[in-house]
Design a protein around this motif. Sequence first.
Motif, PDB file in Angstrom:
ATOM      1  N   LYS A1007      37.992  41.368  31.881  1.00 25.01           N
ATOM      2  CA  LYS A1007      38.396  41.604  33.278  1.00 25.01           C
ATOM      3  C   LYS A1007      37.367  42.518  33.899  1.00 25.01           C
ATOM      4  CE  LYS A1007      41.415  45.678  32.816  1.00 25.01           C
ATOM      5  NZ  LYS A1007      40.725  46.477  33.855  1.00 25.01           N
ATOM      6  N   GLU A1013      45.700  45.611  35.130  1.00 23.81           N
ATOM      7  CA  GLU A1013      45.970  45.002  33.826  1.00 23.81           C
ATOM      8  C   GLU A1013      46.295  43.517  33.951  1.00 23.81           C
ATOM      9  OE1 GLU A1013      45.868  46.181  30.666  1.00 23.81           O
ATOM     10  OE2 GLU A1013      44.852  47.905  31.563  1.00 23.81           O
ATOM     11  N   GLU A1014      46.841  43.120  35.088  1.00 27.90           N
ATOM     12  CA  GLU A1014      47.196  41.719  35.214  1.00 27.90           C
ATOM     13  C   GLU A1014      45.970  40.828  35.309  1.00 27.90           C
ATOM     14  OE1 GLU A1014      48.413  43.899  37.964  1.00 27.90           O
ATOM     15  OE2 GLU A1014      49.647  44.624  36.313  1.00 27.90           O
ATOM     16  N   ARG A1017      41.977  38.039  31.442  1.00 31.17           N
ATOM     17  CA  ARG A1017      41.919  36.580  31.286  1.00 31.17           C
ATOM     18  C   ARG A1017      41.116  36.246  30.030  1.00 31.17           C
ATOM     19  NH1 ARG A1017      38.786  38.248  35.465  1.00 31.17           N
ATOM     20  NH2 ARG A1017      36.540  37.694  35.427  1.00 31.17           N
TER      21      ARG A1017
END
Length: 1687
Positions: A1007, A1013-1014, A1017
């Motif tokens: 990332k 944090e979302e 990937r």
Amino acid sequence: MSASVPFYRKHQRSYDRGYRYQLAGRYSAGTSGGTRTRGLDWLSQPGLDPLPKRTKPSYLAVDRENQIIGYVVPMFRTSQEFAEGYSDHTRLRDTAAYMERCDRFTSGLEMERSEQIARKEAMRESAQRISFNKTLYEHDEHFKRMNEDSLLHVPEFIIKPRSHTVWEKQCVRLHCTVSGWPDPRVVWYKNNVAIDPLAKASKYKIESKYSVHSLEINSCDFEDTAQYRVSAMNVKGEVSAFASIVVKRFKGEVDTFLPAPRRSGVKDGPVSEYGITFQTHIVDNFGVSFGREGETLSLGCTVIIYPALHRYQPEVQWYRDGVLLSPSKWNHMHWSGDRATLTLTHLNKEDEGLYTLRVTTKSGYKTYSAYVFVRDADAEVEGAPGAPLDVCCLDANKDYIIVSWKQPAVDGGNSILGYFVDRCEVGTTHWIQCNDTPIKFARFPVTGLVEGRSYIFRVRAVNKSGISRPSRVSEPVAAMDPADRARMRGTSAPWTGQIIVTEEEPAEGIVPGRPRELQVTEATKNYLVLSWKPPGEKGLEGVMYYVEKCVSGTDSWQRVNTEIPVRSPRFALFDLAEGKSYCFRVRCCNAAGVGEPSDPTEATTVGDKLDTPSAPSKVVPTRNTDTSVVVSWEASHDAKELVGYYIEASIVGSNTWEPCNNKPVNVTRFICHGLTTGEKYVFRVRAVNAAGLSQFSPESEPVEVKAAIGGGIPHGVLPETGPGGNQGRLTPHRPHWTGPHDTVQLPADTKTKAQANPELPERESGAAAVAANSGPLDNKTQGSERGGLGPSEVNGVPSEPPPGSLCEARTDVAAHLGSPRAEGPAEKTAEGPPGAERACGLSVDASANREAARPDAGAEASPAPPYGISVLECVRDSMVLAWKQPAFIGGADITGYFVDYREVVDGVEGKWHEANIKAISERAYRVTDLKENRKYQFQVRAANIAGVGIPSLPSDTFLCEEWTIAVPGPPHDLELREVRGDSMVLLWKAPVYQGRDPVNGFYVDMKEAEAPEEAWRGVNTKATGNTFIKVKNLKEQESYVFRVRAQNQAGVGKSSDISEPVQAVTKPGTKEISVDVDDDGVISLNFECANMTPDSKFVWSKNYEDVDESASRLTVETKGNKSKATFNSPGEEDTGIYSCLVTHTDGDSSSYTISPEEMKRLLEISRDHKFPTIPLKSGLAVEMLEKGKVRFWLQAEQISPNAKVDYVFNDNVVTQGEKYKMNIDKNTGVVEMTMESLMPEDEGTFTFQMKDGKATNQSSLVLIGDVFKDLQKESEFQRKEWFRKQGPHFIEYLGYEVTPECCVVLKCKVGNIKKETSALWYKDGREIKADEKLGFTEGVLKLEIAQPDPPAESADDHIGRMLKISKKDAGVYETVLKDDRGKDTSKLNLTDQRFKDLMNEVFNYIANSSTPLKITSTDQGIRLYTFVSYYNDLLPVTWHYKDSPIAFSERLKSGVVGDQLWLQISEPTEKDMGKYAIEFNINDGKGGLRRTVELSGQAYEDALAEFKRLKADAIAEKNRARVAGGLPDVVTIQEGKALNLTCNISGEPLPQVTWLKNDKELTSNEHCILRFESGKFASFTITAVSTVDTGKYSILVKNKYGTERAEFTLEVTEGTPDLGVTSYLTDAEGNVVFGANTLEEKMKTAITGMTKESAAAAEKMDNLTKKPEEEEEEEVTVQEMLMNKEI
């Protein structure tokens, strides 16, 4: 007293204290309470036999099951107690009288006698009871044997073996109890390898008694740390139990009763245990030795060790080519205390090599090496080859053993044709030859073995001179299935070697899964070997395999081992068709069923896949000593499975080659010994693999044998390659084991560092050395734990380590710090077992020790503290930590780390303790000796040459408890390299904790650094098996962070710590790795760095693993800011990702990927540069010229005027002369050589060797065998043809042609003729035609073959007839041309099949000329017909009805009328309807020609109606009234004569006859008599003719079918004399028959006169005579004889 109970009974489940109490009481002699024994109860039983005489007493004791368990010894406290408690017989005697007598006679003698009597009675009772129980036992055993099936059951472990953790040098015993019927066979395994107690009798002891089995291991060491398995097997099945043994080492000081550890520090340093130094000297050593096969050779050295201790013995070891030798029948070793001797009892070529004596003491070791050469023994047959060597067994199974060997260096002067393999069963002396014909491939599958028996093998070579001596026999090998059916149930953790044991019960009722990784590991034309891995799922207990095959391109799978499945995951297939392609697959099976098949292999073609290696090149000799030369060469290109090289030497001019080695060497440099001083030698080399020997390399330049400056290399040892010419060190005496207290690093060279820093106090320097030498036990010898020479030693001679070597790079920081922990023996702590104490017993903080010892670093500073401490694995008493490198390293490289730990109890922090004494180079370490379920904190310090830095912040508090999760732990040590604007490479290390199953892949997440944090990937959707990945498609100038997760079969584990943010940007001056191929064909990778610092170094790696230059295939050369990595011997194994990292820079690095395609391209370029070739338009070819000359030629694309060509025939250069004519056209590039003719001695190989500057090329043409014979015949034929064509000759030889008229014409084409040339034709040797003067057109000579019809009656019959060909025309035709210049002959054989072919061609013309089949009708039936242009009697014709041949009969007939072929169907019916065909049977290979017609429908109706009409007409025509004949047209008769005319009348029904005169009906009267007799004959008679009778008469016949009329004219003349009556008769058809008219002849009429039509023919009847009587009587002259028209 308690009875004696065997120890194994105490381990049974049913044995408890109560049982033991009862058993003891039952067999005790008596008790104070007066308890009666069981034996006394037998006295009261009836039928007790009396005491026999001289019966020996028995003291055996049995239990309730009548099993003998020991001896019963009665105890006698007093005579009274024994009498009361032991015998009922004495109790019966216990009466008042008896007691009174006893009181009266109380002497001891009587009492002793009574006791003896009682004892004998008791013993007799016991013996009888035992005898009775034995009878019962035998009966029970007999019953069991008779009902064995009902008692069979699988083995079962009543008591399983337990795991143990022991200290070194202790003994351990594993035992178990097994039940089962029949008694199971028990086998012990170590790491799934069966333990042979006979091979290591002092190490293992296996016992099996009374179903109790034990394995005892004496003097445990780290090698014994393993997983042990005990397997019990009988006919009902097999079960296994597992146990692990972990052997721990003592840390720090060792107790005095244990063996002293060997030091691992500087050579010849002091021994910490004794405070002395052993100095070792090897004198009276052996030199380079030569021996011959079959001889005995001894090698010996005198060893002086100072100081000499009386009971101290060094360890003496012998090595050959780096491999440790063990005593055997071939090798005898002796150590007398001061001299080491190795005796080779029976020399073989296997004994050739570099021999090394190694003497190891507590202070280090000393070595000495020299080479031993073994020559071949004298051949039994002159010219026979040498014996093969190194015979071994590659693969063994129950039905085959694959034997391999190495080819000999000596072939006896003739090429080796092949090898014979012999076998001998162990225990016998009978050798059996395994192959009938020699095999050339150095591997052979031996079949026809008896399962379970052991065999030895030997090999013999054969050439055309004879067979060699046999090789040394192989080691015995058993023909049995390896049966490796168990899975690995443990894994080794890094650093500690701790075994994680899991116990798993066998899976029952589970069908096994698919086998994995099936592949063809070996393929030859004789056999093919498959290997695979067992399935990963459960159900492996008792798993077996079925192998299936199918021909490539089909889906028909066929099971190979149909009868018995195989147990091992390896199988050899035989009897495959050579040249065919097959696919294979494997199925698993067990008691639950057969599993699914594995994935099939790729199509494999049966045949030898291995080719002989190419010839080595560039042989370069270098002077060495007065009797030796160092020879180096360039390795064979693309050699597969290379065994090694043979070197041969020859004195210049002698042309005699001798082998320099009889055992192949697998290096490219070798020292050839035994040469003559002052002589000049040339050398050549050839490579060898299993397929055979390569061609010899080109000869080297001559070199004179004399000592080089500096003395050369002693005893065949090359410094850069190690002993024996092999790269690497001596093989270890035992495998290295990384103990629980060790770090993964090499021992440090502390002595060099201590001497390099004179500012250190003397005490500190000495202490540093001692600290370095008192390391872990696995570092036992100086630089030689792995059994080899240390990095600073060559042949035992110390040398300073090169700059940048491992010894310098991995320096122990303690040597510079003078840590007080190493000054003397450490104090033991109060807790823990002996040897488990920490090596430091000081109570001060560890930081005080380190800080006090920090030297003045000058301009350099100690590094900053590390950070990011995390836990990678946790077990019960240890934890593995990881941390990140400090951001500031202090201006010098970090040399190591120190770890401290402290316990936290209820939030209260304890004191810091040191976890490691010696600095560790890795950023991960296992902290041991922790307590389970306790909490700890850790801190880490970094050290460099300036000192130890400040500690890191304390880590989080971690609980020390064993991890049991199934998924793996987190990866660690993330690193980013090759940062570019759109990509970067991420590296990491695998997790320490593997989980329940091994790690099988990794997932990478990324990332943006500032993203939430979302935003995490995944980089890869499919798990990667590498520990690196290249992340692409990044945004330039963006910062990224990464994390890695590991997965196994259980799932994906915890992610690693997040990496540091890295910005995706290409730094200025960044350059990439480039690949280059120089003019010599050397492939190299080049990297240039613009940001170098004085301390920067280039670090090359392959697949991101550092390249070890000493054992690498790369040679790295650095100059300034450029570094070059050169491939030493590039090949397929060099494919991969090559990267270069520059240290002490801001991450300058780059990588280059060499794929197989790229490597192939580079190798092609390399070969073009190294060996430039002259391109050829066409290779060497051969063609025929006139007069049979032979021309050899090739054409190059372009050659310069300086090009040279050598013409070579059978390795001999030929020159211009009468036989050979050479020419080079340098404009066109054509090189040619001509020969007048080919002779038998010209059979061989022709080669044109071209050289144009540096470029070379050659082309060869092999003319041997049938190829040469055919070419020689062609040359001779062309030569004869040339001479033949000098005179008249045939351009086209005699042949034939069939014309459309079906005439056969023989024709030939001739040339070079003149007027005098003549042609003669012959058939079967007889002349048939001669052409003296040829008048042919365009040189074509023709002859028509024809057979005329039989001779005709007149010439007119030949008009319009054709000549026919028949069997009479078959024969041999010959044409001869001749004149004064010579003659030529041509023959044509037209017999047998040739004539049949000719006739088939004629028949083909006839058949093609046939008209379509037509239908017509006749009065007899229906006729089918066709016309041909020409018919031949030999023409085969077949009529068909409904596609079946017609069987001819009276109703069905066929025939030929002229050129018409017909089929007649008489009286046709409806059954005759259908398809009819006529087939011309032409046997020309094309089948026959058919003409068909359909006789049905309207066609049939029309034909049938026409047939009926014609039939009716025929009947009417046949039955109508008609006058058959007999009446003339004109009758002239004299008046007065009688006229009688008769004619035949026919018709059915009988016709009505009417006579008419002048169309008026006549009636019969006397003058004119009319008669009709017999229905056939009608007569007209005038008795006396008068002129009145003149007129026109006619007869009219009539019936229902028709009317017919016949007329004649009667003329009456006058005055003619009576010449008599002339009559003539007519037959039934009306034909006139001439003759005299007599009264006796009926049916005749006398007439005079003639018809008008017959008058003209009267003159032709002069030859008719008359009878004299008639001439006299008759007066009428017959002027003309009437004739029928038909005649």
